[in-house]
Design an enzyme around this catalytic site. Structure first.
Site, PDB file in Angstrom:
ATOM      1  N   ASP A 101     -25.459  -4.475  19.184  1.00 44.08           N
ATOM      2  CA  ASP A 101     -24.728  -3.468  19.945  1.00 44.08           C
ATOM      3  C   ASP A 101     -24.330  -2.220  19.161  1.00 44.08           C
ATOM      4  O   ASP A 101     -23.420  -1.500  19.558  1.00 44.08           O
ATOM      5  CB  ASP A 101     -23.454  -4.117  20.495  1.00 44.08           C
ATOM      6  CG  ASP A 101     -22.641  -4.788  19.401  1.00 44.08           C
ATOM      7  OD1 ASP A 101     -22.798  -4.418  18.229  1.00 44.08           O
ATOM      8  OD2 ASP A 101     -21.842  -5.690  19.723  1.00 44.08           O
ATOM      9  N   GLU A 123     -29.816 -11.151  20.314  1.00 43.56           N
ATOM     10  CA  GLU A 123     -28.375 -11.288  20.592  1.00 43.56           C
ATOM     11  C   GLU A 123     -28.017 -10.467  21.835  1.00 43.56           C
ATOM     12  O   GLU A 123     -27.123  -9.626  21.833  1.00 43.56           O
ATOM     13  CB  GLU A 123     -27.510 -10.880  19.388  1.00 43.56           C
ATOM     14  CG  GLU A 123     -26.100 -11.448  19.468  1.00 43.56           C
ATOM     15  CD  GLU A 123     -25.221 -11.067  18.284  1.00 43.56           C
ATOM     16  OE1 GLU A 123     -25.206 -11.805  17.301  1.00 43.56           O
ATOM     17  OE2 GLU A 123     -24.521 -10.030  18.368  1.00 43.56           O
ATOM     18  N   GLU A 137     -19.367  -0.418  21.312  1.00 45.70           N
ATOM     19  CA  GLU A 137     -20.349  -1.515  21.318  1.00 45.70           C
ATOM     20  C   GLU A 137     -20.580  -2.124  22.699  1.00 45.70           C
ATOM     21  O   GLU A 137     -21.709  -2.499  23.042  1.00 45.70           O
ATOM     22  CB  GLU A 137     -19.939  -2.618  20.331  1.00 45.70           C
ATOM     23  CG  GLU A 137     -20.063  -2.227  18.860  1.00 45.70           C
ATOM     24  CD  GLU A 137     -18.851  -1.494  18.313  1.00 45.70           C
ATOM     25  OE1 GLU A 137     -17.904  -1.221  19.089  1.00 45.70           O
ATOM     26  OE2 GLU A 137     -18.842  -1.180  17.108  1.00 45.70           O
ATOM     27  N   HIS A 225     -12.083  -4.680  10.689  1.00 44.65           N
ATOM     28  CA  HIS A 225     -12.782  -3.397  10.602  1.00 44.65           C
ATOM     29  C   HIS A 225     -12.919  -2.670  11.934  1.00 44.65           C
ATOM     30  O   HIS A 225     -13.288  -1.521  11.976  1.00 44.65           O
ATOM     31  CB  HIS A 225     -14.184  -3.602  10.040  1.00 44.65           C
ATOM     32  CG  HIS A 225     -15.148  -4.226  11.016  1.00 44.65           C
ATOM     33  ND1 HIS A 225     -15.052  -5.526  11.392  1.00 44.65           N
ATOM     34  CD2 HIS A 225     -16.182  -3.702  11.707  1.00 44.65           C
ATOM     35  CE1 HIS A 225     -16.018  -5.798  12.262  1.00 44.65           C
ATOM     36  NE2 HIS A 225     -16.707  -4.707  12.481  1.00 44.65           N
ATOM     37  N   ARG A 227     -12.840  -0.542  15.277  1.00 42.73           N
ATOM     38  CA  ARG A 227     -12.218   0.721  15.673  1.00 42.73           C
ATOM     39  C   ARG A 227     -10.881   0.500  16.389  1.00 42.73           C
ATOM     40  O   ARG A 227      -9.892   1.156  16.114  1.00 42.73           O
ATOM     41  CB  ARG A 227     -13.166   1.432  16.642  1.00 42.73           C
ATOM     42  CG  ARG A 227     -13.343   2.883  16.444  1.00 42.73           C
ATOM     43  CD  ARG A 227     -14.503   3.345  17.309  1.00 42.73           C
ATOM     44  NE  ARG A 227     -15.701   3.502  16.520  1.00 42.73           N
ATOM     45  CZ  ARG A 227     -16.109   4.660  16.023  1.00 42.73           C
ATOM     46  NH1 ARG A 227     -15.430   5.759  16.259  1.00 42.73           N
ATOM     47  NH2 ARG A 227     -17.189   4.737  15.310  1.00 42.73           N
ATOM     48  N   HIS A 258     -12.659  -3.510   4.242  1.00 42.90           N
ATOM     49  CA  HIS A 258     -13.779  -2.709   4.749  1.00 42.90           C
ATOM     50  C   HIS A 258     -13.705  -1.298   4.151  1.00 42.90           C
ATOM     51  O   HIS A 258     -12.609  -0.739   4.032  1.00 42.90           O
ATOM     52  CB  HIS A 258     -13.704  -2.656   6.278  1.00 42.90           C
ATOM     53  CG  HIS A 258     -14.979  -2.217   6.924  1.00 42.90           C
ATOM     54  ND1 HIS A 258     -15.303  -0.894   7.085  1.00 42.90           N
ATOM     55  CD2 HIS A 258     -16.015  -2.920   7.420  1.00 42.90           C
ATOM     56  CE1 HIS A 258     -16.487  -0.803   7.674  1.00 42.90           C
ATOM     57  NE2 HIS A 258     -16.948  -2.022   7.884  1.00 42.90           N
TER      58      HIS A 258
END
Ligand code: UDP
Length: 389
Positions: A101, A123, A137, A225, A227, A258
């Site tokens: 994604d 996936e 995503e 990590h 957003r 990250h």
């Protein structure tokens, strides 16, 4: 099939989960090209090395130029689209395989669609049903689902998601998730890290240090990590970690931070005031090499994470997961009993961890949950399907 299959990948999770597919196609002498889309550059190089893969084509992206623009996602996407398109024009693949994604997966799919090259989506079918979480995503994978010819879904639920969006059943193949074979391979390479590990010296020193904590020590692995967790939520999560490590002397925390600058700044800022004794049990690191991360994951008491891949790896290595998110596109891990969805509020995180600490029966049950992502044959199933076309 005489024209090559082109595999497009560029972020850490894509490389990890496409590596088994790459090796399976190679084992079967399927003509193949690998395009590195460059979305994660520093984190990608050690992964290609670990999996013994050398990309045939690289998209060069000037991240610093993109970061200075107002519309970061749009700039990144337009750059990826034009550069990937040029590689497709030159190589004329029979099929393009994309994973998951990311923006690079979506742009590779769109570039293929524009050149009428059939797309295989590895996936496929994960959905949170919230278009802004995870962002972008969720929309990326829905859009790839609209363009793909083969949908390699990890679970029956992912297949249901695709059917509900009108995808033809004959194009959906439930094959499990190739993360299982990647994690098994990586973890087995690390079992005897003292004798067989060819990675960095400081990594084996770090693992020796973790192994030297007294028996009964509980390692909490933390990664964040996404957003939607950046800034406010990461600070809340970090405050929970401080409270847990201050209150529980048997807790040792490993947090590979990250490299995203917002994530880094917030985590280091929140954790700087920890007491000396707790600070000795709190290990903030750079991103870890994949096999090192897997060793820690396998030996951890629990993992607290917002990562999708780590949830799948944890259930493959029998480590309970506490998911630091409000929604999930992997409800299978929770339904299997391997994970709890606990969000990012400090108080709730502390309560959930401490409640598991007190309840060893519940903890043991989480360790024994059945893996919903298959038996480690995903890559060979995908390869067989593509070879019969
Ligand atoms: N990972 C790694 N080193 C680290 C942290 C993560 O190799 O320090 C690996 C991890 O094993 C997993 C992948 O990176 O396979 C997950 O990437 P990320 O969390 O960035 O993305 P997501 O899975 O959420 O898409």
């Amino acid at each position: 099939m005489t024209k090559p299959i082109l595999l497009a990948m560029g972020t850490r999770p894509e490389i990890i989960k496409m590596a088994p597919v790459y090796h399976e196609l190679k084992k079967n002498n399927v003509p193949m090209l690998l395009l590195h889309t460059g979305q994660h550059s520093d984190m990608a190089i050690p992964l290609y090395r670990f999996f013994g893969i050398v990309p045939d084509y690289n998209v060069e992206i000037d991240r610093s130029a993109i970061a200075q623009e107002d519309c970061e996602l749009a700039s990144l996407s337009s750059l990826l689209l034009s550069q990937i398109s040029k590689v497709l024009k030159k190589t004329e693949p029979s099929v393009v395989l994309v994973h998951g994604d990311t923006s690079s997966a979506l742009m590779a799919a769109l570039a293929s669609f524009y050149q009428q090259i059939p797309i295989g989506h590895v996936e496929a079918g994960l959905r949170s049903r919230n278009e802004y979480n995870p962002f972008p995503e969720e929309k990326n994978r829905v859009l790839i689902g609209q363009m793909a010819h083969w949908h390699f879904a990890p679970t029956a639920r992912a297949k249901e998601n695709l059917l509900s969006e009108g995808v033809d059943a004959s194009r959906i193949h439930v094959v499990g998730n190739s993360v299982v074979e990647a994690a098994q391979h990586g973890a087995s390479q690390m079992e005897n890290y003292r004798t067989g590990f060819t990675g960095k010296k400081e990594d084996s020193v770090f693992l020796d240090m973790l192994s030297s904590y007294p028996k009964g020590t509980k390692i909490l692995l933390v990664t964040v990590h996404r957003r939607e967790n950046q800034e406010k939520n990461i600070a809340l999560i970090a405050q929970a970690i401080v409270e847990l490590v201050e209150k529980n002397e048997d807790f040792v925390v490993v947090w590979p931070v990250h490299p995203n600058p917002i994530v880094k700044k917030t985590v280091y800022n929140e954790l700087k005031n920890v007491s000396k004794s707790a600070g000795q049990r709190l290990h903030l690191t750079e991103p870890l090499e994949y096999p090192v991360l897997l060793w820690i994951l396998r030996h951890a008491w629990v993992v607290l994470t917002d990562s999708g891949g780590i949830q799948e790896e944890a259930v493959s290595l029998d480590t309970p997961v506490l998911v630091l998110r409000e929604t999930t596109e992997r409800p299978e891990v929770i339904e299997a009993g391997a994970a709890l969805l606990i969000g990012s509020e400090t108080k709730n995180i502390v309560e959930q961890v401490e409640s598991l600490h007190k309840d060893s029966l519940r903890y043991e049950a989480m360790c024994k949950a059945k893996n919903p992502f298959g038996d480690g044959t995903t890559a060979s199933q995908i390869c067989k399907i593509l070879m019969t076309q």
